[in-house]
Design a protein around this motif. Structure first.
Motif, PDB file in Angstrom:
ATOM      1  N   TRP A   1      23.712  37.393   5.869  1.00 15.43           N
ATOM      2  CA  TRP A   1      23.335  36.492   6.960  1.00 15.43           C
ATOM      3  C   TRP A   1      23.312  37.237   8.296  1.00 15.43           C
ATOM      4  O   TRP A   1      22.394  37.052   9.098  1.00 15.43           O
ATOM      5  N   ILE A   2      24.316  38.072   8.529  1.00 16.47           N
ATOM      6  CA  ILE A   2      24.396  38.822   9.788  1.00 16.47           C
ATOM      7  C   ILE A   2      23.173  39.718   9.971  1.00 16.47           C
ATOM      8  O   ILE A   2      22.542  39.741  11.038  1.00 16.47           O
ATOM      9  N   PHE A   3      22.833  40.449   8.923  1.00 16.81           N
ATOM     10  CA  PHE A   3      21.743  41.411   9.038  1.00 16.81           C
ATOM     11  C   PHE A   3      20.388  40.821   8.631  1.00 16.81           C
ATOM     12  O   PHE A   3      19.396  41.545   8.573  1.00 16.81           O
ATOM     13  N   GLY A   4      20.366  39.523   8.370  1.00 15.69           N
ATOM     14  CA  GLY A   4      19.121  38.896   7.958  1.00 15.69           C
ATOM     15  C   GLY A   4      18.286  38.334   9.082  1.00 15.69           C
ATOM     16  O   GLY A   4      17.168  37.856   8.851  1.00 15.69           O
ATOM     17  N   TRP A   5      18.794  38.388  10.312  1.00 13.40           N
ATOM     18  CA  TRP A   5      18.039  37.849  11.439  1.00 13.40           C
ATOM     19  C   TRP A   5      16.724  38.610  11.610  1.00 13.40           C
ATOM     20  O   TRP A   5      16.715  39.823  11.773  1.00 13.40           O
ATOM     21  N   GLY A   6      15.622  37.874  11.573  1.00  9.17           N
ATOM     22  CA  GLY A   6      14.313  38.492  11.752  1.00  9.17           C
ATOM     23  C   GLY A   6      13.789  39.197  10.526  1.00  9.17           C
ATOM     24  O   GLY A   6      12.686  39.753  10.559  1.00  9.17           O
ATOM     25  N   ARG A   7      14.535  39.179   9.429  1.00  9.10           N
ATOM     26  CA  ARG A   7      14.123  39.887   8.231  1.00  9.10           C
ATOM     27  C   ARG A   7      13.885  38.958   7.039  1.00  9.10           C
ATOM     28  O   ARG A   7      13.257  39.362   6.073  1.00  9.10           O
TER      29      ARG A   7
ATOM     30  N   ARG B   1      13.089  34.915   5.320  1.00  3.97           N
ATOM     31  CA  ARG B   1      12.510  33.607   5.531  1.00  3.97           C
ATOM     32  C   ARG B   1      13.612  32.652   5.978  1.00  3.97           C
ATOM     33  O   ARG B   1      14.762  32.763   5.553  1.00  3.97           O
ATOM     34  N   ARG B   2      13.230  31.678   6.811  1.00  7.99           N
ATOM     35  CA  ARG B   2      14.246  30.814   7.410  1.00  7.99           C
ATOM     36  C   ARG B   2      15.040  30.041   6.355  1.00  7.99           C
ATOM     37  O   ARG B   2      16.251  29.853   6.512  1.00  7.99           O
ATOM     38  N   GLY B   3      14.373  29.583   5.279  1.00 11.00           N
ATOM     39  CA  GLY B   3      15.084  28.840   4.246  1.00 11.00           C
ATOM     40  C   GLY B   3      16.146  29.681   3.562  1.00 11.00           C
ATOM     41  O   GLY B   3      17.268  29.216   3.314  1.00 11.00           O
ATOM     42  N   VAL B   4      15.815  30.945   3.271  1.00 10.83           N
ATOM     43  CA  VAL B   4      16.772  31.850   2.632  1.00 10.83           C
ATOM     44  C   VAL B   4      17.921  32.158   3.577  1.00 10.83           C
ATOM     45  O   VAL B   4      19.099  32.154   3.177  1.00 10.83           O
ATOM     46  N   HIS B   5      17.578  32.379   4.845  1.00  7.44           N
ATOM     47  CA  HIS B   5      18.599  32.725   5.832  1.00  7.44           C
ATOM     48  C   HIS B   5      19.572  31.571   6.038  1.00  7.44           C
ATOM     49  O   HIS B   5      20.798  31.765   6.099  1.00  7.44           O
ATOM     50  N   VAL B   6      19.063  30.361   6.134  1.00  7.92           N
ATOM     51  CA  VAL B   6      19.922  29.188   6.292  1.00  7.92           C
ATOM     52  C   VAL B   6      20.784  28.981   5.052  1.00  7.92           C
ATOM     53  O   VAL B   6      21.974  28.647   5.147  1.00  7.92           O
ATOM     54  N   THR B   7      20.211  29.196   3.889  1.00  7.06           N
ATOM     55  CA  THR B   7      20.969  29.039   2.644  1.00  7.06           C
ATOM     56  C   THR B   7      22.167  29.976   2.620  1.00  7.06           C
ATOM     57  O   THR B   7      23.252  29.620   2.128  1.00  7.06           O
ATOM     58  N   LEU B   8      22.005  31.165   3.155  1.00 10.06           N
ATOM     59  CA  LEU B   8      23.097  32.140   3.152  1.00 10.06           C
ATOM     60  C   LEU B   8      24.311  31.642   3.930  1.00 10.06           C
ATOM     61  O   LEU B   8      25.453  31.785   3.468  1.00 10.06           O
ATOM     62  N   ILE B   9      24.092  31.052   5.107  1.00 11.54           N
ATOM     63  CA  ILE B   9      25.247  30.614   5.894  1.00 11.54           C
ATOM     64  C   ILE B   9      25.925  29.413   5.233  1.00 11.54           C
ATOM     65  O   ILE B   9      27.153  29.260   5.297  1.00 11.54           O
ATOM     66  N   TRP B  10      25.143  28.577   4.524  1.00  9.74           N
ATOM     67  CA  TRP B  10      25.759  27.487   3.782  1.00  9.74           C
ATOM     68  C   TRP B  10      26.546  28.026   2.582  1.00  9.74           C
ATOM     69  O   TRP B  10      27.586  27.455   2.196  1.00  9.74           O
ATOM     70  N   LEU B  11      26.075  29.110   1.987  1.00  7.82           N
ATOM     71  CA  LEU B  11      26.827  29.739   0.906  1.00  7.82           C
ATOM     72  C   LEU B  11      28.126  30.350   1.431  1.00  7.82           C
ATOM     73  O   LEU B  11      29.151  30.333   0.741  1.00  7.82           O
ATOM     74  N   VAL B  12      28.083  30.877   2.645  1.00  8.57           N
ATOM     75  CA  VAL B  12      29.310  31.377   3.270  1.00  8.57           C
ATOM     76  C   VAL B  12      30.314  30.236   3.428  1.00  8.57           C
ATOM     77  O   VAL B  12      31.504  30.379   3.117  1.00  8.57           O
ATOM     78  N   ALA B  13      29.832  29.085   3.912  1.00  3.03           N
ATOM     79  CA  ALA B  13      30.711  27.922   4.077  1.00  3.03           C
ATOM     80  C   ALA B  13      31.266  27.453   2.738  1.00  3.03           C
ATOM     81  O   ALA B  13      32.462  27.156   2.609  1.00  3.03           O
TER      82      ALA B  13
END
Length: 427
Positions: free
Chosen positions: A117-123, A125-137
């Motif tokens: 999630w940290i290194f995914g900014w700008g790299r 897709r938004r759906g994948v990136h958002v899913t990552l932070i929910w997986l962290v939670a």
């Protein structure tokens, strides 16, 4: 101080400090996930930009707390072998699996998702990136679940049998559904959300006190933090009361101390059941801790309820006394959570595994001098980590979103080559 007193002091101090990291981590990550979701799916470009900056600002504070907290968690692992080898010998066959799963989730799954999630900014897709932070939670709360499964066994041992002086697991389902763990997890989750919401509201109030120009960013943060903390603080009191019948059934002495009656009768009953000994824990410590937790819980619930009402027509953002109150409330949930931890852990003394293993029997064969040195080193190290953590958090919180480095775009290197800007998450 005796060897047992030093070992208990060391574990109490280090666990208490580590708990301050845990409660904020678990409280902040769902809020950051909500912010990121709202940012990713906002249709208005202007709102999307503000919400993304909001996510990065609070996400950076979360990452700082998580990174330093991981270090305290690693250090704590050494104490089981150093000071409490008797606990591992007796109950290692039972709670070794939950502790191993917690380690795998926290140090591998959660850390991996967070790093992506940290290194995914700008790299990504938004759906994948958002899913990552929910997986962290999700993994953060899964980690908390496994820790409480291990701790729940110590509070109310179930699903085991003792052979040759050691406990062996016989019913994994009973271990996973231990009421002493599940209701405590609900209480913990709501307490964490209260802590995270109050933290977000308090820092946002600070920026309004400084007459910030980022009114939309901190206004949105203030609203979200207050709604989360108001709802969570109401139900955390309810979840706390749900533990009363469980405590009465599984730890009658703790219940008697909390009720302020029947201590002598329970002491006599426990002597008949387990043999001679003092089964009364520190009564004043437990009662004071319980009172502190209860008073703070009700106070935070009242403050956040009034603050939510004042959000109408943005009155809260303009009323400086109320903003000062919100800022001053930030430490309250941390103090309450430590009070709850004291009630849970000190209240079952002299047992380390209730009814099965005492603190004295679990102590390692280590000299008093060695424990004194390790106690001083551990506490000094944890205090240094805590000071470092809150110094960094305070510094970045005061600087505001303009100083956020999570997901920022750095200029290309000045080497004459046509190189695209690189997004980074370095601190």
């Amino acid at each position: 101080m005796s060897a047992a007193d030093l070992a208990r002091l060391q574990f109490a101090a280090t666990t208490g400090i580590h708990w301050l990291f845990v409660i904020l981590t678990m409280g902040l990550v769902p809020i950051v996930a909500i912010m990121h979701t709202r940012a990713a799916y906002a249709r208005d470009p202007a709102k999307r930009a503000v919400r993304e900056r909001m996510t990065r600002f609070w996400g950076q504070l979360y990452v700082i707390n998580y990174a330093v907290g991981i270090v305290t968690g690693l250090v704590m692992e050494f104490q089981f072998g150093l000071s409490w080898s008797g606990l591992s010998k007796f109950a290692g066959n039972v709670f070794g699996a939950p502790l191993a799963l917690e380690t795998l989730i926290a140090f591998f799954a959660e850390s991996t998702f967070l790093g992506m999630w940290i290194f995914g900014w700008g790299r990504m897709r938004r759906g994948v990136h958002v899913t990552l932070i929910w997986l962290v939670a999700l993994t953060a709360y899964a980690s908390g679940y496994w820790i409480l499964i291990a701790n729940g066994f110590m509070q109310h041992p179930v699903g085991f049998e003792v052979r040759d002086g050691a406990a062996y697991l016989t019913d994994f389902g009973a271990l996973l559904t231990n009421s002493s763990a599940l209701v405590a997890l609900l209480h913990l989750a709501l307490g964490a959300l209260t802590t995270g919401g109050v933290f977000v509201a308090g820092v946002s109030a600070y920026h309004f006190l400084r007459r910030t120009k980022e009114t939309e960013l901190f206004g949105g943060s203030l609203r979200l933090g207050l709604w989360v903390s108001m709802v969570a603080s109401f139900f955390v009191v309810v979840a706390g009361e749900l533990q009363r019948p469980i405590i009465e059934r599984t730890q009658p002495m703790k219940h008697a101390v909390l009720e302020g009656s029947g201590v002598a009768e329970v002491q006599a009953r426990l002597v008949k059941e387990y043999g001679p000994g003092d089964y009364v824990p520190w009564q004043d410590t437990i009662r004071i801790s319980m009172d502190v937790m209860t008073i703070i819980g009700n106070t935070v619930s009242t403050i956040t309820f009034i603050a939510v009402i004042l959000l109408w027509k943005n009155r809260l953002m303009r009323w400086r006394p109320a903003l000062w109150v919100l800022l001053a409330t930030v430490p309250f949930p941390f103090i309450a959570s430590v009070g709850g931890w004291v009630v849970r852990e000190v209240g079952r003394q002299p047992w380390l595994v209730y009814g099965q293993l005492t603190v004295e029997d679990a102590l390692s064969n280590v000299s008093t001098a060695a424990l004194a040195v390790s106690c001083a080193v551990f506490i000094a190290l944890f205090l240094a980590l805590a000071v470092t953590n809150w110094t960094l958090i305070t510094r970045f919180a005061r600087r505001g979103p303009d100083a956020t480095q999570l997901g920022v775009t750095e200029p290309p290197p000045d080497d004459g080559l046509d190189v695209a800007p690189v997004r980074t998450a370095s601190f």
